[in-house]
Motif scaffolding. Structure first.
Motif, short mmCIF file in Angstrom:
data_model
loop_
_atom_site.label_atom_id
_atom_site.label_comp_id
_atom_site.label_asym_id
_atom_site.label_seq_id
_atom_site.Cartn_x
_atom_site.Cartn_y
_atom_site.Cartn_z
N UNK A 133 -3.32 11.27 -0.15
CA UNK A 133 -4.19 12.37 -0.56
C UNK A 133 -3.35 13.51 -1.10
N UNK A 134 -4.01 14.63 -1.45
CA UNK A 134 -3.28 15.78 -1.95
C UNK A 134 -2.21 16.26 -0.96
N UNK A 135 -2.55 16.21 0.33
CA UNK A 135 -1.62 16.76 1.31
C UNK A 135 -0.34 15.96 1.37
N UNK A 136 -0.46 14.64 1.51
CA UNK A 136 0.78 13.86 1.59
C UNK A 136 1.50 13.86 0.26
N UNK A 137 0.74 13.91 -0.84
CA UNK A 137 1.38 13.93 -2.16
C UNK A 137 2.25 15.16 -2.32
N UNK A 138 1.70 16.33 -1.99
CA UNK A 138 2.48 17.55 -2.15
C UNK A 138 3.67 17.54 -1.20
N UNK A 139 3.45 17.10 0.05
CA UNK A 139 4.54 17.08 1.02
C UNK A 139 5.67 16.18 0.55
N UNK A 140 5.29 15.04 0.01
CA UNK A 140 6.26 14.05 -0.44
C UNK A 140 7.10 14.58 -1.60
N UNK A 141 6.47 15.42 -2.43
CA UNK A 141 7.16 15.86 -3.64
C UNK A 141 8.01 17.11 -3.46
N UNK A 142 7.85 17.80 -2.32
CA UNK A 142 8.66 19.02 -2.13
C UNK A 142 10.15 18.72 -2.26
N UNK B 218 0.22 14.17 -9.83
CA UNK B 218 -0.93 14.51 -9.00
C UNK B 218 -2.09 13.57 -9.25
N UNK B 219 -2.40 13.33 -10.53
CA UNK B 219 -3.50 12.42 -10.83
C UNK B 219 -3.22 11.04 -10.26
N UNK B 220 -1.97 10.58 -10.42
CA UNK B 220 -1.61 9.28 -9.89
C UNK B 220 -1.77 9.26 -8.37
N UNK B 221 -1.32 10.34 -7.73
CA UNK B 221 -1.43 10.43 -6.27
C UNK B 221 -2.90 10.38 -5.85
N UNK B 222 -3.72 11.11 -6.59
CA UNK B 222 -5.14 11.13 -6.25
C UNK B 222 -5.78 9.76 -6.44
#
Lengths: 151, 505
Positions: free
Chosen positions: B37-46, B27-31
């Motif tokens: 952003x948080x949205x694409x980061x979370x989506x990508x990691x699902x 998350x920190x790396x994504x940020x």
């Protein structure tokens, strides 16, 4: 905001709304046990989308005419990557994950910025073999493996 | 309280600790990485988490992956501040305000203190919002349990109205996106009657459009395509970090702002649609208003970093409340988290605490642990994270595409979904580039089936009479609130007042 884009978008969404309305009329109306059949909700939504699209069309009339400043977009790079992504998807199952991913990454890296070919090859190889090894061998997931003629 | 202890037991299991740690780091790396952003980061990691947890049984897998994803969410919230401070380029919209004073501090050689205060503020805010979450979760879900289908329908309409009313510059466009998302959700087999809708005998469509494919396409690929087309590159030099431990004076100066920012952020976070961006703006303005030296703001005031950073983290904690207790996501990111939970057959909402207490309390407990990890990690590691900013886009962009394709294929195992993914990527770019907000679309897609089912159940009990939504008092009040949410900003706009909008949540 772009006047042309918003108009095209409004017309597209208008068409989508109408399409959903017409198509929802084809769905069987009532089902046993419920008064409101599966057609009602999409029909209403289609109607709302149509109304909103018309509203947006009217709003575009009020837009100031197109502004001059426009950024030059890198269409060539984009199409290059997009088309190779499509080939990636088409070839994924016939020739397997590792080969396609490796090739896609090389093309991708070189398209975004030419040069340092060895570094590209190393990173692409690490990623494609790494993911395959981790996911298929360790986690027992399913990915298309090597093509038959290589086995 | 007993439940919370049990939650800690779940969260302290070795693999869950590992997942929380992984989530926070990623998350920190994504940020930190500009563009995701948080949205694409979370989506990508699902999909990645789905494959990592595939060895566990379903309930454990759900707990572990939601722990990881929530870690990514608040990790990214924190990571976004690093780029704001060091580069003056916010990693995501909620840290735009942080850049105002943070970058000035970095220029004066105080980057280390700014980053440390951001970490401490984020931590304090995370803890405040979690305590509030623990206190509010039970009573709120008990209230929600009394809701019938009509009330639920109206509540979800309120949620949609709130998000659409605040997203983007044009409310018409936001509503079009919401309705479009709802329409897309009707594709597939109807869950009440089993009738196929809009499938045209394409077998892939019977299951409906997969939420994951749409979300990854719209957010992650949309961002990548944008970066390619606009040739975005970051060539500016990075400010030196210097001393990390803030001085006692700086700590004293930022205690007040952190406390106020946490409370304000939490309250704003609970409101559906408001989200972290608004929270950070509000708290910055509040600090500036009550400060004895308002002229210092914008020139490197530490309060200008402490307050908005605390507020945006508190808001992301607050946003979990409607998600967990009512089952209604208040922002794009929480909508994606909800989609992830539903993939594991865990339905967020009032029943969550009864049916899956391990998931709910495990998540809450893991957020405590995750926040502590963030603090411990980030103080010494901030210099390493700053290095990530230098990742050349050359390698980053194609890799994101490859990860998206891998993720979608790993979960769906059809090439059809890859084509769908690429299509939604283009759509996501086009829409976002022209001010059509994407968050309402995803929200509509997630809430669509629930809205429809509740509407039809309510109408079935009333024999098709649409007045049922107005006759029930709670439902009526909720609908009125929804209407107000649409009408009030509209009137304010007519009066010539500018309305703060959320560009992206």
């Amino acid at each position: 905001m772009s006047k042309t884009f918003d108009r095209v978008a409004a017309l597209t969404f208008l068409a989508i709304g109408v399409l959903f309305m017409i198509e929802s009329l084809q769905i069987s109306k009532s089902t046993y046990g419920s008064v409101v059949g599966p057609n009602v909700f999409p029909f209403l939504l289609g109607l709302i989308l149509v109304v909103l699209s018309i509203k947006l069309l009217f709003e575009t009339i009020g837009y100031p005419s197109t502004r001059g400043e426009k950024q030059r977009l890198q269409y060539k790079k984009f199409w290059m990557i997009f088309i190779s992504a499509i080939f990636y998807a088409i070839l994924l199952e016939p020739i397997g994950y590792v080969i396609t991913t490796f090739l896609f990454l090389i093309i991708g890296f070189q398209t975004v910025e030419k040069g340092s070919i060895w570094k590209s090859i190393v990173i692409a190889a690490c990623f494609s073999f790494g993911v395959y090894g981790l996911y298929v061998k360790m986690l027992q997931g399913t990915l298309p493996s090597w093509p038959i003629w290589l086995k | 309280m007993a439940f919370l202890l049990e939650g800690f037991q779940t969260a302290l299991q070795l693999h869950n600790l590992f997942f929380a740690f992984l989530g926070v780091v990623i998350g920190t790396a994504v940020g930190v990485l500009p563009g995701i952003g948080p949205m694409s980061g979370v989506a990508l990691l699902i999909p990645v988490t789905a494959s990592m947890t595939s060895g566990l049984n379903p309930a454990q897998a759900a707990t572990s992956s939601i722990i990881l994803l929530a870690g990514v969410y608040y990790g990214a919230m924190y990571g976004g501040s690093t780029t704001s401070i060091l580069l003056n380029t916010p990693g995501e919209s909620s840290s735009v305000v942080t850049a105002l004073d943070g970058y000035q501090m970095a220029k004066q050689g105080r980057a280390g203190s700014a980053l440390a205060i951001a970490a401490i503020g984020s931590f304090a805010a995370g803890i405040v919002s979690l305590i509030a979450l623990v206190l509010l979760a039970e009573p709120l879900s008990n209230v929600a349990l009394k809701f019938g289908p009509a009330e639920y329908f109206s509540l979800m309409i309120l949620g949609l109205a709130a998000v659409s009313g605040l997203a983007g510059n044009s409310m018409t466009k936001a509503w079009m996106m919401t309705v479009f998302g709802l329409l897309l959700s009707t594709i597939g087999l109807d869950s009440v009657s089993g009738v196929a809708r809009f499938t045209y005998n394409i077998s892939f469509l019977y299951g409906g459009l997969e939420f994951l494919t749409v979300a990854v396409g719209l957010f992650a690929l949309g961002e990548v395509f944008k970066a390619i087309l606009h040739n975005e590159q970051n060539n500016d030099g990075i400010a030196k970090i210097g001393r990390i431990i803030p001085s006692r004076e700086e700590l004293k100066e930022s205690t007040g702002p952190i406390a106020r920012g946490s409370l304000l952020g939490f309250l704003v976070g609970i409101l559906p649609g408001a989200g972290a961006t608004l929270a950070s703006f509000f708290s910055y303005m509040l600090e500036k208003k009550i400060s004895k030296h308002p002229e210092k703001f914008g020139k490197g005031a530490i309060a200008g970093v402490a307050a908005p950073e605390s507020a945006n983290n508190a808001a992301s904690g607050g946003a979990m409340i409607p998600l967990l207790t009512l089952g209604i996501p208040g922002s794009g990111t929480t909508a994606i988290l909800m989609g992830a939970l539903m993939m594991y057959n865990v339905q967020p909402g009032p029943l969550l605490f009864d049916e899956h207490p391990d998931v709910a309390w495990g998540l809450i407990a893991s957020m405590f642990i995750g926040n502590i990890m963030l603090l411990i990690l980030n103080m010494p590691l901030v210099k390493i994270f700053a290095k990530i900013i230098e990742t050349p886009t050359k390698y980053l962009l194609p890799l994101i595409i490859a990860i998206s394709i891998f993720g979608v294929y790993a979960v769906q195992v059809t090439t059809f979904d890859i084509f769908l993914l690429l299509g939604f990527g283009v759509l996501g770019y086009l829409l976002a580039a022209n001010d059509f907000p994407l968050a309402p679309l995803v929200l509509g897609l997630v809430l669509g089936p629930m809205i429809e089912n509740n509407m039809r159940r309510a109408l079935t009990t009333s024999n098709g009479d649409f007045f049922v939504f107005i006759e029930k008092p709670i439902s009526f009040v909720l609908l009125i609130a929804a209407i107000l949410w649409i009408v009030v900003p509209f009137i304010m706009k007519l009066k010539g007042k500018s309305v703060i909008v959320n560009e992206d949540m």
